[in-house]
Each structure stands twice: as structure tokens, then as C-alpha cells.
Design an enzyme around this catalytic site. Structure first.
Site, PDB file in Angstrom:
ATOM      1  N   CYS A 270       8.382   5.532   0.931  1.00 47.14           N
ATOM      2  CA  CYS A 270       7.690   4.997  -0.479  1.00 47.14           C
ATOM      3  C   CYS A 270       9.055   3.372  -0.168  1.00 47.14           C
ATOM      4  O   CYS A 270      10.060   3.532   0.786  1.00 47.14           O
ATOM      5  CB  CYS A 270       9.327   5.336  -1.288  1.00 47.14           C
ATOM      6  SG  CYS A 270       9.531   4.160  -2.301  1.00 47.14           S
TER       7      CYS A 270
ATOM      8  N   ASP B 150       5.395   9.630   1.088  1.00 43.41           N
ATOM      9  CA  ASP B 150       4.311   9.589  -0.098  1.00 43.41           C
ATOM     10  C   ASP B 150       3.242  10.483   1.160  1.00 43.41           C
ATOM     11  O   ASP B 150       3.367  10.033   2.462  1.00 43.41           O
ATOM     12  CB  ASP B 150       3.767   8.177  -0.130  1.00 43.41           C
ATOM     13  CG  ASP B 150       4.602   7.519  -1.603  1.00 43.41           C
ATOM     14  OD1 ASP B 150       5.547   8.274  -2.145  1.00 43.41           O
ATOM     15  OD2 ASP B 150       5.157   6.262  -1.266  1.00 43.41           O
TER      16      ASP B 150
END
Length: 150
Positions: A49, A56
Site C-alpha cells: 500500500c 497487499d
């Protein structure tokens, strides 16, 4: 960077630290007169992120109908792994991969599906394509179920 002659295949290759540093290799398509689908699935794709630095996770599925070139799979693997330390939103990662492959390969058709695991309780799935599906091509489902606690 694009290479056609100095392939990473068969050589020791360092993991690129960023997607921009990664080299994607291409090889001539042995069947340039035939429409067929090539699929790459990356079931453990990771990026960061750009705001929080938290990881992620996604399943990335790339389908393409080759034109003059094929992507060499080792270089694709290294390119995809280069996102592990790369901060970008889901949409940026997915579309950037699709655009880079399109520039490299000049495919007749390419689609990419980014099936991202939930962050903050919301999954974000991103889809991008270029070109039209060739008329008589079998285009299977990408095989990733709609969100059901993936």
C-alpha cells in the site's frame, strides 16, 4: 527495459527491486499466423500500500493472444516479484502490468484481471484489456471466483 537477444533464461538473475528496474524478455511467436490464448496466473502476487506500507495480496491472471512476440516466463516471474517492495494502489499495479506487456508484446488481444484480497473489509478487483477478442477464439473464464471470503 525490453530485450530480445540477451535472455535471462538459463542465467542467474537477481531479483529486481522495482518494476521499473525489471527487464522483460520476449521471444518470437512460433505461430504468428494463428490466434491462440496464452495464460499466466500469479496466485501469490504482492505489493505494498503506498500510504501505509502494508502488504497487499492478489491473484493476477493475464490472458493474451500473441502477435509477433511471446513473453519469456522467467523474466515475467522476476517482473511480477519486483512488485513486492513497490508501493502502488491496486488499480495502478494491475493496469501498469497490462500496459507494459502490451507495449512489449504487441498482442492481438490482452486482458488482465487483478483479484485483490480485502483491505479494510473491501476487495478491489481490477480488469483491463486492449483490443477485441478474435472472432473464433475460445476465451475461458479466468477461474477466480467472485468474492466469497477469498
Amino acid at each position: 527495459m525490453i530485450t530480445d537477444t540477451h535472455l535471462q533464461l538459463g542465467q542467474a538473475s537477481a531479483l529486481p527491486q522495482t518494476p521499473e528496474e525489471a527487464t522483460l524478455d520476449r521471444v518470437p511467436n512460433p505461430h504468428p499466423d494463428t490466434d491462440y490464448l496464452a495464460r499466466f496466473t500469479v496466485p501469490e502476487f504482492t505489493s505494498l500500500c503506498p500510504v501505509t506500507g502494508q502488504p497487499d495480496f492478489a491473484i493476477i491472471v493475464i490472458d493474451y493472444v500473441p502477435g509477433p512476440w511471446l513473453v519469456e516466463s522467467k523474466s515475467l516471474k522476476l517482473y511480477m516479484h519486483s512488485f513486492r517492495n513497490h508501493g502502488a494502489f491496486h488499480e495502478d499495479c494491475t493496469v501498469a502490468i497490462g500496459k507494459r506487456l502490451t507495449e512489449l508484446l504487441e498482442p492481438r488481444y490482452l486482458r488482465i484481471g487483478g483479484y485483490w484480497y480485502p483491505r479494510g473489509g473491501i476487495p478491489i478487483d481490477v480488469f483491463w484489456q486492449t483490443g477485441e477478442v478474435p472472432k473464433n477464439l475460445w476465451l475461458p473464464d479466468q477461474g477466480v471466483a467472485p468474492y466469497r471470503a477469498r
